[in-house]
Design an enzyme around this catalytic site. Structure first.
Site, PDB file in Angstrom:
ATOM      1  N   SER A 190      38.067  30.619  44.083  1.00 48.14           N
ATOM      2  CA  SER A 190      39.286  28.974  43.225  1.00 48.14           C
ATOM      3  C   SER A 190      39.589  28.178  44.899  1.00 48.14           C
ATOM      4  O   SER A 190      39.035  27.729  45.532  1.00 48.14           O
ATOM      5  CB  SER A 190      39.918  29.745  42.332  1.00 48.14           C
ATOM      6  OG  SER A 190      40.720  29.254  41.933  1.00 48.14           O
ATOM      7  N   HIS A 333      36.872  32.802  34.629  1.00 45.54           N
ATOM      8  CA  HIS A 333      37.385  32.236  36.026  1.00 45.54           C
ATOM      9  C   HIS A 333      37.706  33.504  36.949  1.00 45.54           C
ATOM     10  O   HIS A 333      39.232  34.092  36.422  1.00 45.54           O
ATOM     11  CB  HIS A 333      38.247  31.299  36.285  1.00 45.54           C
ATOM     12  CG  HIS A 333      39.371  30.408  37.666  1.00 45.54           C
ATOM     13  ND1 HIS A 333      38.279  30.083  38.655  1.00 45.54           N
ATOM     14  CD2 HIS A 333      39.634  30.429  37.981  1.00 45.54           C
ATOM     15  CE1 HIS A 333      38.805  29.540  39.147  1.00 45.54           C
ATOM     16  NE2 HIS A 333      40.067  29.734  39.223  1.00 45.54           N
TER      17      HIS A 333
HETATM   18  C1  GTR Z   1      43.070  25.784  39.169  1.00 47.15           C
HETATM   19  C2  GTR Z   1      42.663  24.193  39.661  1.00 47.15           C
HETATM   20  C3  GTR Z   1      41.804  24.427  40.611  1.00 47.15           C
HETATM   21  C4  GTR Z   1      41.469  26.254  41.072  1.00 47.15           C
HETATM   22  C5  GTR Z   1      42.799  26.820  40.541  1.00 47.15           C
HETATM   23  C6  GTR Z   1      42.397  28.488  41.430  1.00 47.15           C
HETATM   24  O1  GTR Z   1      44.844  24.950  38.417  1.00 47.15           O
HETATM   25  O2  GTR Z   1      43.140  22.885  38.871  1.00 47.15           O
HETATM   26  O3  GTR Z   1      41.092  23.548  41.341  1.00 47.15           O
HETATM   27  O4  GTR Z   1      41.220  25.749  42.676  1.00 47.15           O
HETATM   28  O5  GTR Z   1      43.939  26.495  40.438  1.00 47.15           O
HETATM   29  O6  GTR Z   1      43.019  27.811  42.331  1.00 47.15           O
HETATM   30  O7  GTR Z   1      42.755  29.138  41.196  1.00 47.15           O
END
Ligand code: GTR
Length: 352
Positions: A190, A333
């Site tokens: 991420s 995610h």
């Molecule tokens: C989110 C962000 C993403 C990603 C994510 C993370 O909120 O918008 O770009 O990096 O976090 O790091 O979990």
């Protein structure tokens, strides 16, 4: 088909690498991540604790790293976990959401899984540090941010600072005889996947960069991207980047590069891009097309980039043959065992 999809994105053409490497780094620093200060000092590691763990299979150490900065010595902790049977061991330098004591730094702790024993059993070590031990994931100018003078429209943001810290860990690892200096990867998930890519783009000592679901401002093309955009990311997390980056909100087509430049800087080394089918905020298609678009930089140097059939991947697609590896797995995610097994397989195959 893939070439047509890429043409539709109207990407700026890749410069010729490695000849224009410095210019490309400059473009990304000036407009997106900010300039990284140069570092010439020495990094020292003090062993705070040392034990044999995993029933005799692994050496676990807690190291306090210290190095000089314009505003005094800066220190942060690193955890070293090495398989005792493999010497020197290839390692994953993993930039982590976990603290040493495994305390929550934020919600990400729960979904960032690192199957340590399995990684050790494959003959790899894991070296990790908690990104917030370097500087907080907030607009507060603390930790490493206070150690270097910064400012201006292209002063570095937090991603740059976390990446710089990973390079200091690399400095330290090169002093250890039990680590294989030719096989150190940098990885993150991420926001820390974005960090791993920027780190390896700048620091050619890493043999491999692994980004899992890094999405916007990481491994995904900006032009034509679904999910998160430059406007979204710079309104929520302006401090991850240099100030100038926010001026591209809503006009990504004005960026003098796209994210395939970032992957291209890693050529002729290796890079692994991981996507998850349901992670639409990161946008798997834009991550895949970015990997494909970066491939010509590898091919120019005489090594294969992404080797793929000429179609968009469907879930559970593993592409390992070229110097750019790619995984589209099912699910959301998350950083999971499935991702790590793919990274291990890619490393074993390429011996990186
Ligand atoms: C989110 C962000 C993403 C990603 C994510 C993370 O909120 O918008 O770009 O990096 O976090 O790091 O979990």
């Amino acid at each position: 088909m893939l070439n047509e999809l890429i043409t539709e994105r109207k990407l700026p053409a890749l410069p010729s690498l490695p000849a224009e490497r410095q210019e490309v780094l400059h473009l990304l620093a000036e407009n997106e991540y900010g300039f990284t200060p140069s570092f010439e000092g020495e990094v020292s590691g003090f062993t705070e604790s040392h034990e044999i763990t995993y029933g005799g299979k692994a050496l676990s150490e807690r190291i306090l790293l210290s190095f000089p900065t314009p505003h005094g010595t800066f220190s942060f902790r690193v955890r070293v976990l090495l398989p005792v049977e493999v010497k020197p061991a290839p390692v994953f330098l993993h930039i982590s959401f976990h603290t040493e004591e495994n305390k929550a730094v934020n919600d990400h702790r729960i979904v960032e899984h690192v199957p340590e024993e399995e990684i050790l059993d494959h003959g790899y070590g894991i070296v990790s540090f908690c990104y917030e031990d370097v500087t907080s994931d907030s607009g507060r100018w603390d930790g490493l941010a206070l150690a270097y003078p910064s400012g201006g429209d292209s002063g570095w943001g937090k991603i740059g600072m976390w990446a710089f810290a990973a390079s200091r860990v690399m400095d330290y690892l090169l002093t250890r005889e039990d680590v294989d200096s030719t096989r150190i990867s940098v990885s993150g998930w991420s926001r820390l996947g974005k960090t791993a890519l920027w780190c390896a783009a700048q620091d050619e000592r890493f043999s491999l960069a692994i980004s899992t679901e890094s999405g916007c401002s990481g491994a995904a093309l900006q032009r034509g991207k679904g999910g998160e955009t430059v406007r979204d990311i710079t309104s929520r997390f302006p401090y991850w980047f240099c100030r100038k980056y926010a001026s591209f909100a809503g006009c990504e087509d004005k960026l003098p590069f796209d994210q395939h430049y970032l992957l291209a800087l890693i050529a002729p080394r290796t890079v692994f891009v991981g996507s998850a089918e349901k992670d639409l905020w990161a946008d798997p298609v834009s991550e895949f097309l970015c990997a494909k678009a970066a491939s010509s930089a590898f091919e120019q140097i005489g090594v294969p980039g992404l080797i793929t059939p000429d179609v968009l991947p469907s879930a559970e697609c593993d592409l390992y043959d070229g110097r750019i590896g790619y995984l589209l797995r099912r699910g959301e995610h998350w950083l999971m065992r499935r991702d790590w097994l793919a990274h291990i397989r890619f490393r074993d195959l390429h011996h990186v």
